[in-house]
Design an enzyme around this catalytic site. Structure first.
Site, short mmCIF file in Angstrom:
data_model
loop_
_atom_site.label_atom_id
_atom_site.label_comp_id
_atom_site.label_asym_id
_atom_site.label_seq_id
_atom_site.Cartn_x
_atom_site.Cartn_y
_atom_site.Cartn_z
CG ASP A 300 -1.92 -0.92 1.18
OD1 ASP A 300 -2.59 -1.27 -0.23
OD2 ASP A 300 -2.08 -1.68 2.03
N GLY A 301 1.98 1.28 0.64
CA GLY A 301 2.96 2.25 0.77
C GLY A 301 3.38 2.77 -0.69
CG ASN A 379 -3.90 5.88 3.44
OD1 ASN A 379 -4.90 5.00 2.86
ND2 ASN A 379 -3.17 4.81 3.70
CG ASP A 409 -2.40 10.83 22.32
OD1 ASP A 409 -2.16 11.44 23.28
OD2 ASP A 409 -1.94 9.62 22.37
N1 LIG Z 1 -1.44 2.97 14.18
C1 LIG Z 1 -1.61 2.70 12.84
O1 LIG Z 1 -2.39 1.73 12.27
C2 LIG Z 1 -0.80 3.49 12.04
C3 LIG Z 1 0.32 4.34 12.53
C4 LIG Z 1 0.84 4.98 11.48
C5 LIG Z 1 0.47 5.17 10.19
N2 LIG Z 1 -0.22 4.34 9.80
C6 LIG Z 1 -0.70 4.33 8.15
O2 LIG Z 1 0.43 3.98 7.59
C7 LIG Z 1 0.24 4.70 6.22
C8 LIG Z 1 1.49 4.87 5.53
O3 LIG Z 1 1.92 3.40 5.02
P1 LIG Z 1 3.06 3.27 4.63
O4 LIG Z 1 3.00 1.80 4.08
O5 LIG Z 1 3.92 4.20 3.76
O6 LIG Z 1 3.86 3.07 6.03
P2 LIG Z 1 4.16 1.94 6.80
O7 LIG Z 1 5.20 0.98 6.01
O8 LIG Z 1 4.51 2.13 8.22
O9 LIG Z 1 3.10 0.97 6.69
C9 LIG Z 1 1.77 0.94 7.29
C10 LIG Z 1 0.84 -0.14 7.14
O10 LIG Z 1 -0.47 0.47 6.71
C11 LIG Z 1 -0.96 -0.43 5.73
N3 LIG Z 1 -1.93 0.37 4.94
C12 LIG Z 1 -1.40 1.92 4.39
N4 LIG Z 1 -2.59 2.10 3.70
C13 LIG Z 1 -3.57 1.29 4.00
C14 LIG Z 1 -5.17 1.20 3.57
N5 LIG Z 1 -5.55 2.32 2.93
N6 LIG Z 1 -5.83 0.34 4.14
C15 LIG Z 1 -5.24 -0.79 4.94
N7 LIG Z 1 -3.82 -0.62 5.11
C16 LIG Z 1 -3.02 0.35 4.77
C17 LIG Z 1 0.32 -0.83 5.18
O11 LIG Z 1 -0.21 -2.15 4.26
C18 LIG Z 1 0.98 -1.10 6.12
O12 LIG Z 1 0.94 -2.39 6.48
C19 LIG Z 1 -0.45 6.05 6.80
O13 LIG Z 1 -1.10 6.66 5.85
C20 LIG Z 1 -1.36 5.30 8.06
O14 LIG Z 1 -2.63 5.21 7.51
C21 LIG Z 1 -0.88 3.40 10.63
N1 LIG Z 2 9.04 4.14 -5.34
C1 LIG Z 2 9.28 4.59 -4.16
N2 LIG Z 2 9.97 5.42 -3.84
C2 LIG Z 2 10.48 5.82 -2.46
N3 LIG Z 2 9.75 5.26 -1.32
C3 LIG Z 2 8.73 4.51 -1.81
C4 LIG Z 2 8.57 4.08 -3.11
N4 LIG Z 2 7.65 2.87 -3.01
C5 LIG Z 2 7.21 2.68 -1.96
N5 LIG Z 2 7.98 3.80 -0.98
C6 LIG Z 2 7.94 3.68 0.55
O1 LIG Z 2 8.55 2.39 0.89
C7 LIG Z 2 7.73 2.15 2.15
C8 LIG Z 2 7.27 0.58 2.20
O2 LIG Z 2 6.53 0.36 0.87
P1 LIG Z 2 5.50 -0.63 0.79
O3 LIG Z 2 4.36 -0.38 1.91
O4 LIG Z 2 4.99 -0.84 -0.43
O5 LIG Z 2 5.99 -2.02 1.44
P2 LIG Z 2 5.77 -2.84 2.47
O6 LIG Z 2 6.08 -2.16 3.58
O7 LIG Z 2 6.73 -4.15 2.16
O8 LIG Z 2 4.42 -3.36 2.31
P3 LIG Z 2 3.37 -3.83 3.58
O9 LIG Z 2 3.34 -2.38 4.45
O10 LIG Z 2 2.26 -3.98 2.97
O11 LIG Z 2 4.07 -4.81 4.21
C9 LIG Z 2 6.57 3.04 2.33
O12 LIG Z 2 6.93 3.87 3.26
C10 LIG Z 2 6.46 3.79 0.98
O13 LIG Z 2 6.38 5.06 1.02
#
Ligand SMILES: NC(=O)c1ccc[n+]([C@@H]2O[C@H](COP(=O)([O-])OP(=O)(O)OC[C@H]3O[C@@H](n4cnc5c(N)ncnc54)[C@H](O)[C@@H]3O)[C@@H](O)[C@H]2O)c1
Ligand SMILES: Nc1ncnc2c1ncn2[C@@H]1O[C@H](COP(=O)(O)OP(=O)(O)OP(=O)(O)O)[C@@H](O)[C@H]1O
Length: 536
Positions: A300-301, A379, A409
């Protein structure tokens, strides 16, 4: 100032023995004696009590009046601030559009001049003919009477939004972006009679033609030609898949764009990848004009990251799952060939994922136009206490109405796509991504009665850090780019006009339910056995 002399003394305040039958004061026989001074003391005490009464009452009245006036002033100030915020948002949007248009025009001008230069040296007649051809192309396009609006939206309408600008038209010809059409379907059926009236009033009866955006279907009118592949960094499996997918796309005669970092990696691996294109700095702003389809490889990131690259219109996304959760990544990477084949052919069911447009308005801003660039989130935007150990104190307004003061918070303003992310963890509802709304979810509120809200998509929210706040607040956008908000600063947030169209594996509802079942194991419980007590 109220002088004591000006206050009339109530008759009862005089000692009864000093009052004659007419109620007038008489001279006391002990005029200069002890009794006299004692009675004077008592009457003065009584007078003081009376003086104090109307005095307190008067002050209270003044205070009430004053606080009413203050409330009116603060309302007016708030309204002015909100007006200022929306004017700033509009101004910066126009500025952005103007800059894009200017850039586009000057690039095209250069291209046309370069081609005229080249051809002019060889054969002037040729230039004339090609100019005539271009003109004919434009005319035939106009005469072809592309159907407009009635049964859906055509991408031509978006591309040709400035028909009087010939440069813009020539430009869209040069980049040859694929055109497509969006249909709205009803109960799985294609509904060609899609109505644009939200509410109609026929024979005195109110009917609603549309209550939500329904399932949307994308049909290519011309085949897509350019694909942007975006990948999660530092992943060997993603890198491997990316190289394989680029080769496959090349075999299908598609143009391929990747990030500068990825192009370097690919070319280092093999000079075969020299055909892969990328961009430099500001060129990223024009990416949406070149790209027909965006493929994401990650979790999703990566989808959030890809969306953040598009500050305006967004081409359709095809997100492949290479992460752990994958709420927004319905496609399996092992079957990428079949998936891409069917998507390049179309039609595709898509989810229009709405984004929030956020503006940080600084108290210190000196002028109306001194605003920071808007940030689009897919998001959510979170306003929290950061490293501060104090409670956040956030005043929240929805359009012109005071909503509440958040003491806890922090607060999450989330899209419906983000409802399964941070907002869910903070106790918010899970909402189907096609429901038009903004989630208002507190984070650890210090109050037993603060339930999350879902507000309609057309409102503008203003989150203000009050001047008397004990600490600063911090805003973060899709979990990134933290910005400090000082007392007096505000965050203004409304629904953006640029959604992220994401391709569905099945349809929007099917994908949503699939993701909450698979991703969160929603309501997973062993079924109770038949073997046991029963109603008789
Ligand atoms: N307490 C929490 O649950 C918490 C805390 C901080 C951030 N987040 C979420 O993490 C997002 C950033 O994601 P990232 O991947 O860059 O960071 P990250 O790598 O820390 O991953 C956060 C997790 O949130 C999940 N996620 C992201 N968007 C989602 C969605 N729309 N629906 C369900 N799950 C989702 C991702 O799959 C990942 O497992 C933020 O937008 C925020 O929503 C959640
Ligand atoms: N092309 C990109 N350039 C820089 N940062 C990126 C790029 N793609 C993803 N990222 C960053 O890398 C992080 C991890 O990405 P992503 O959530 O896709 O992988 P993941 O953590 O392995 O997946 P999941 O959260 O489902 O386990 C996110 O914070 C996202 O913002």
């Amino acid at each position: 100032m109220i002088s004591r002399e000006s206050i009339p003394v109530h008759p009862t305040a005089m000692a009864p023995e000093n009052v004659n039958s007419n109620g007038n004061a008489t001279n006391s026989p002990w005029e200069n004696g002890c009794h006299d001074s004692l009675s004077l003391l008592t009457s003065e005490k009584a007078v003081m009590e009376i003086i104090e009464q109307p005095l307190v009452q008067g002050i209270e009245d003044h205070l009430v009046e004053f606080s009413e006036a203050m409330r009116t002033v603060s309302k007016a100030l708030r309204r002015a601030a909100e007006g200022k915020a929306s004017a700033q948002a509009e101004a910066s949007e126009w500025k952005r559009k103007y800059e894009l248009e200017r850039k586009r025009n000057s690039q095209l001008e250069n291209k046309v001049l370069a081609s005229v230069d080249l051809k002019g040296n060889c054969n002037e007649k040729k230039v004339e003919i090609s100019a005539q051809n271009l003109k004919r192309m434009l005319q035939s396009d106009e005469q072809s009477q592309i159907p407009r609006g009635k049964n859906g939206i055509y991408s031509h309408e978006v591309l040709r939004d400035n028909e009087h600008n010939s440069y813009s038209n020539i430009h869209s010809k040069l980049i040859r972006k694929a055109s497509f059409k969006l249909h709205w379907c009803c109960n799985g059926e294609k509904n060609d009679q899609h109505k644009h009236d939200v509410v109609s009033f026929e024979k005195g009866n109110i009917t609603t033609a549309e209550r939500s955006s329904k399932q949307i279907c994308l049909k290519w009118e011309t085949p897509p030609q350019t694909v942007l592949v975006l990948t999660k960094p530092n992943s060997v499996s993603v890198k491997f898949l990316c190289a394989e997918m680029v080769r496959w796309l090349r075999e299908k005669k598609l143009n391929i764009y990747v990030e500068p970092r990825v192009r370097t990696d690919l070319v280092t691996e093999s000079p075969y990848f020299n055909f892969v294109q990328t961009w430099k700095h500001d060129e990223i702003l024009l990416l949406h004009e070149k790209v027909d389809l965006v493929v994401t490889l990650g979790g999703d990131g990566t989808v959030l990251w890809a969306a953040s690259l598009f500050k305006g219109p967004v081409p359709p996304f095809v997100p492949f799952s290479l992460g752990s959760l994958g709420f927004m990544t319905p496609f399996h990477s092992e079957q990428y060939r079949e998936c891409l084949k069917s998507i390049l052919q179309g039609p595709i069911s898509i989810t229009l994922r709405h984004r929030l447009q956020c503006h940080v308005i600084r108290e210190a801003a000196k002028s109306e136009y001194e605003t920071e660039e808007p940030i689009l989130v897919l998001n959510e935007v979170t306003i929290d206490r950061g490293i501060s150990s104090f409670l956040t104190n956030l005043e929240c307004y929805c359009d012109n109405s005071f909503v509440t003061c958040v003491q806890g918070d922090g607060l999450i303003l989330s899209t419906t796509s983000g409802s399964t992310a941070y907002s869910l963890a903070a106790g918010g509802s899970m909402v189907h991504p096609q429901v038009p709304g903004i989630l208002f979810t507190p984070i650890c509120p210090h109050s037993l009665s603060f339930r999350p809200l879902i507000l309609p998509e057309y409102v503008t929210l203003r989150i203000q850090v009050p001047f008397n706040s004990r600490g600063h607040a911090w805003a973060s956008f899709d979990g990134k780019d933290r910005k400090q908000l000082a007392p007096g600063d505000a965050l203004v947030c409304s629904m953006s006009t640029w959604p992220v169209p994401t391709a569905c594996q099945g349809d929007s509802t099917n994908d949503f339910l699939h993701s909450i079942h698979d991703g969160l194991h929603w309501n997973l419980r062993k079924t109770q056995s038949f073997d046991g007590p029963r109603e008789t």
